[in-house]
Scaffold this motif. Structure first.
Motif, PDB file in Angstrom:
ATOM      1  N   LEU A 159     -13.847  -5.729  11.775  1.00  0.00           N
ATOM      2  CA  LEU A 159     -13.483  -5.546  10.479  1.00  0.00           C
ATOM      3  C   LEU A 159     -14.396  -6.081   9.604  1.00  0.00           C
ATOM      4  O   LEU A 159     -15.153  -7.106   9.706  1.00  0.00           O
ATOM      5  CB  LEU A 159     -12.181  -6.441  10.052  1.00  0.00           C
ATOM      6  CG  LEU A 159     -11.670  -6.727   8.900  1.00  0.00           C
ATOM      7  CD1 LEU A 159     -11.212  -5.494   8.322  1.00  0.00           C
ATOM      8  CD2 LEU A 159     -10.527  -7.839   8.996  1.00  0.00           C
ATOM      9  N   ALA A 218     -16.554  -5.886   5.388  1.00  0.00           N
ATOM     10  CA  ALA A 218     -16.386  -5.379   3.777  1.00  0.00           C
ATOM     11  C   ALA A 218     -17.638  -5.347   3.463  1.00  0.00           C
ATOM     12  O   ALA A 218     -18.728  -5.543   3.896  1.00  0.00           O
ATOM     13  CB  ALA A 218     -15.776  -6.853   3.059  1.00  0.00           C
ATOM     14  N   LEU A 261     -13.855  -2.104   4.557  1.00  0.00           N
ATOM     15  CA  LEU A 261     -13.347  -2.362   3.400  1.00  0.00           C
ATOM     16  C   LEU A 261     -14.225  -2.291   2.070  1.00  0.00           C
ATOM     17  O   LEU A 261     -15.312  -2.851   2.326  1.00  0.00           O
ATOM     18  CB  LEU A 261     -12.434  -3.669   3.184  1.00  0.00           C
ATOM     19  CG  LEU A 261     -11.430  -3.922   4.291  1.00  0.00           C
ATOM     20  CD1 LEU A 261     -11.131  -5.509   4.198  1.00  0.00           C
ATOM     21  CD2 LEU A 261     -10.547  -3.061   4.649  1.00  0.00           C
ATOM     22  N   SER A 262     -13.835  -1.526   1.393  1.00  0.00           N
ATOM     23  CA  SER A 262     -14.721  -1.229   0.146  1.00  0.00           C
ATOM     24  C   SER A 262     -13.877  -1.213  -1.202  1.00  0.00           C
ATOM     25  O   SER A 262     -12.740  -0.981  -1.118  1.00  0.00           O
ATOM     26  CB  SER A 262     -15.412   0.214   0.187  1.00  0.00           C
ATOM     27  OG  SER A 262     -14.559   1.308   0.082  1.00  0.00           O
ATOM     28  N   ASN A 308     -12.397   4.151   7.116  1.00  0.00           N
ATOM     29  CA  ASN A 308     -12.787   3.649   5.644  1.00  0.00           C
ATOM     30  C   ASN A 308     -11.324   3.320   4.943  1.00  0.00           C
ATOM     31  O   ASN A 308     -10.672   4.063   4.413  1.00  0.00           O
ATOM     32  CB  ASN A 308     -13.559   4.717   5.084  1.00  0.00           C
ATOM     33  CG  ASN A 308     -15.024   4.784   5.351  1.00  0.00           C
ATOM     34  OD1 ASN A 308     -15.690   3.861   5.138  1.00  0.00           O
ATOM     35  ND2 ASN A 308     -15.476   5.866   5.829  1.00  0.00           N
ATOM     36  N   LEU A 309     -11.365   2.042   4.286  1.00  0.00           N
ATOM     37  CA  LEU A 309     -10.507   1.725   3.510  1.00  0.00           C
ATOM     38  C   LEU A 309     -10.820   1.156   2.031  1.00  0.00           C
ATOM     39  O   LEU A 309     -11.659   0.349   1.955  1.00  0.00           O
ATOM     40  CB  LEU A 309      -9.736   0.499   4.203  1.00  0.00           C
ATOM     41  CG  LEU A 309      -8.983   0.906   5.848  1.00  0.00           C
ATOM     42  CD1 LEU A 309      -8.334  -0.455   6.124  1.00  0.00           C
ATOM     43  CD2 LEU A 309      -7.907   1.757   5.819  1.00  0.00           C
ATOM     44  N   VAL A 358     -10.251  -0.575  -1.120  1.00  0.00           N
ATOM     45  CA  VAL A 358      -9.402  -1.889  -1.465  1.00  0.00           C
ATOM     46  C   VAL A 358      -9.052  -1.531  -2.847  1.00  0.00           C
ATOM     47  O   VAL A 358     -10.249  -1.784  -3.835  1.00  0.00           O
ATOM     48  CB  VAL A 358      -9.648  -3.149  -1.102  1.00  0.00           C
ATOM     49  CG1 VAL A 358      -8.745  -4.283  -1.524  1.00  0.00           C
ATOM     50  CG2 VAL A 358      -9.599  -3.068   0.596  1.00  0.00           C
ATOM     51  N   CYS A 376     -12.267  -7.704  -0.765  1.00  0.00           N
ATOM     52  CA  CYS A 376     -12.344  -7.186   0.500  1.00  0.00           C
ATOM     53  C   CYS A 376     -12.770  -8.371   1.431  1.00  0.00           C
ATOM     54  O   CYS A 376     -12.369  -8.464   2.492  1.00  0.00           O
ATOM     55  CB  CYS A 376     -13.517  -6.109   0.529  1.00  0.00           C
ATOM     56  SG  CYS A 376     -13.191  -4.561  -0.578  1.00  0.00           S
ATOM     57  N   GLU A 416      -6.633   4.461   0.673  1.00  0.00           N
ATOM     58  CA  GLU A 416      -6.577   3.422  -0.333  1.00  0.00           C
ATOM     59  C   GLU A 416      -5.384   2.554   0.150  1.00  0.00           C
ATOM     60  O   GLU A 416      -4.237   2.764   0.653  1.00  0.00           O
ATOM     61  CB  GLU A 416      -6.318   4.012  -1.563  1.00  0.00           C
ATOM     62  CG  GLU A 416      -7.443   4.971  -2.277  1.00  0.00           C
ATOM     63  CD  GLU A 416      -6.961   5.439  -3.665  1.00  0.00           C
ATOM     64  OE1 GLU A 416      -6.050   4.767  -4.308  1.00  0.00           O
ATOM     65  OE2 GLU A 416      -7.754   6.322  -4.111  1.00  0.00           O
ATOM     66  N   ALA A 455      -4.852  -4.781  -1.980  1.00  0.00           N
ATOM     67  CA  ALA A 455      -5.487  -6.093  -1.551  1.00  0.00           C
ATOM     68  C   ALA A 455      -4.735  -7.135  -0.965  1.00  0.00           C
ATOM     69  O   ALA A 455      -3.993  -8.125  -1.613  1.00  0.00           O
ATOM     70  CB  ALA A 455      -6.220  -6.902  -2.812  1.00  0.00           C
ATOM     71  N   LEU A 472      -3.017  -4.717   5.439  1.00  0.00           N
ATOM     72  CA  LEU A 472      -4.302  -4.475   6.329  1.00  0.00           C
ATOM     73  C   LEU A 472      -3.869  -4.720   7.881  1.00  0.00           C
ATOM     74  O   LEU A 472      -4.174  -4.030   8.852  1.00  0.00           O
ATOM     75  CB  LEU A 472      -5.377  -5.214   5.781  1.00  0.00           C
ATOM     76  CG  LEU A 472      -6.686  -5.202   6.689  1.00  0.00           C
ATOM     77  CD1 LEU A 472      -6.916  -3.865   6.777  1.00  0.00           C
ATOM     78  CD2 LEU A 472      -7.693  -6.270   5.971  1.00  0.00           C
TER      79      LEU A 472
END
Length: 475
Positions: free
Chosen positions: A137, A139, A163-164, A187-188, A190, A197, A456, A459, A464
């Motif tokens: 995991l 960011a 996370l981006s 790819n997520l 946030v 992130c 998408e 937060a 998550l």
């Protein structure tokens, strides 16, 4: 070598900290005792290739990995076909007493490749030894994500959840990440900023039951494996910058480094290089408009900004207002006192800041840290100026480093500016500075046109958790 947390608990050896990420007590892994090398040892490394130097430097920290295995890992990580430059990390004189350290020759054209390529090999090695799997995991504010995904894509025992911040990266950075179609890459995007992130990563890392159940690990710069791999290019750059000096005085010949800084991991690696014995005079920390770190090193007061206060700038990989690696430096600064370190972070959580202003002069006097801020206008002017004077195009982050470095250049002391990325990753800013951007290559056009795969999410830690639980490998 044993590792401890900045909050005081024992963690284990290098292989343990590779897969652990954040320590169970919420702190960060650091060596129990920092290794050192003699001037004679440094000199003996001068003729080594980058891969062999990496084995020597990382080997100081990875004492539980047999040297033969470690050398095989570094040669795989820094294989010639992965890097554009034959020397892996080229040094280029850009005038004004400064030398550019070319760290962006790897597969994603950013300095993060230098550590991530090793981490990909090392993590796979450790997991194969133990017969286990890992869900990474992470960011990213721009370059960590693509570097990690290119290092771990397609690996059987590893899945990566990156996370981006939604809409906060350059189009090139998004394309590099989101165009990957590997099944183990998730790819997520946030709804928030990078600090949101990063907060999600830390929240799940501190949820020990979830972390163990889902075999969670980390590749952000909280992972000490990345820090150790980044120390290598400080050693390499010192060896190359002093190669032409008189042999009798090379051993103690000082250099300075200018480092574009967001999460404090890169410049922390320079600080550790200095501790092991590299003659580093000054570490110049360059901030962009999100200048929390510059404020701290000037005033001694560390006051992270809220997500709403974090600006979207033209050097987006530095749009960070909570520098997670700062805790490692503070741990040393307060005499490696885990109770005081934990107390400062409790104070930070309660009051929104902590205050070391009474001791701020020690930053430069004892540790060699100085700092400065570069703005949008500054980086445009710097890109334009070096294009005219040195016929070289700097990316926006490296321009921040060069701008802040200028007042700290000293006669007879090479100023080594660490490159963040290739300028073609930021064509809009280059075009604004120079009037036009370089014509994109066929490879770049294909990348930008490739279909993208991203989801998408809010937060929200529970959202998550649910996403990871459905897709984790080895669950």
């Amino acid at each position: 070598m044993q590792y401890i947390s900045t909050r005081g608990h024992a963690i284990g050896q290098y292989s343990d900290v590779l897969v652990e990420g954040l320590a169970p007590d919420g702190g960060l892994a650091v060596p129990e005792t920092m290794p050192t090398v003699s001037a004679e040892t440094l000199e003996s490394w001068r003729s080594l290739s980058y891969a062999d130097l990496a084995a020597e430097v990382i080997g100081l920290f990875a004492t539980d990995i047999p040297r033969e295995d470690l050398t095989r890992l570094t040669h795989a990580a820094y294989a010639a076909e992965k890097f554009e430059a034959a020397e892996t990390v080229p040094l280029t004189d850009i005038g004004r007493g400064m030398t550019l350290v070319g760290l962006s020759e790897g597969p994603t054209l950013a300095f993060k490749d230098m550590a991530m390529q090793f981490l990909g090999e090392a993590m796979e090695y450790v997991l194969a030894k133990t017969g286990s799997s890992l869900n990474i995991l992470g960011a990213t504010s721009g370059d960590t994500g693509s570097a990690a995904e290119y290092a771990f894509r397609g690996r059987e025992r590893i899945s990566i959840f990156m996370l981006s911040p939604l809409g906060r990266m350059s189009a090139f950075q998004r394309a590099q990440m989101y165009s990957l179609q590997d099944a183990n890459v998730h790819n997520l995007a946030v709804a928030g900023v990078f600090d949101d992130c990063q907060h999600l990563v830390k929240t799940l890392a501190e949820d020990l039951d979830f972390k163990r159940a889902q075999h969670l690990g980390a590749v952000n710069s909280i992972n000490f494996g990345r820090i150790s791999a980044q120390i290598v290019y400080y050693v390499w750059a010192w060896l190359r910058a002093t190669d032409a000096e008189d042999a009798e005085k090379r051993a103690g010949f000082p250099v300075s480094f200018a480092v574009p800084s967001g999460n404090f991991g890169n410049i922390l690696s320079g600080y550790y290089a200095k501790l092991i014995g590299v003659p580093i005079r000054t570490l110049v920390l360059a901030s962009n408009e999100n200048n929390v770190l510059d404020d701290f090193f000037r005033t001694g007061i560390y006051r992270p900004r809220t997500s709403a206060e974090t600006l979207a700038t033209s050097s987006p990989s530095m749009d960070v207002s909570k520098a997670s690696n700062l805790e490692r430096f503070i741990f040393d600064f307060v005499g490696r006192d885990p109770e005081r370190t934990a107390g400062l972070w409790r104070e930070l959580g309660e009051n929104g800041f902590f205050d070391l202003s009474a001791e701020r002069e020690r930053f430069a006097a004892e540790y060699g840290f100085v700092s400065g801020t570069s703005t949008h206008t500054d980086r445009l002017d710097t890109i334009r100026s070096f294009a005219e004077s040195a016929d070289i195009t700097l990316d926006p982050h490296t321009a921040d480093g060069a701008k802040v470095a200028l007042p700290h250049v000293e006669a007879g002391v090479p100023m080594l500016v660490l490159e963040t990325a290739k300028p073609r990753k930021f064509p809009e800013i280059i075009a604004e500075a120079l009037g036009s951007a370089p014509e994109p290559s066929a490879e770049t056009r294909a990348l930008m046109d490739a279909p993208q795969r991203v989801e998408e999410i809010p937060a929200d830690a529970d959202a998550l958790r649910a996403y990871i639980a459905e897709r984790a490998v080895g669950r």
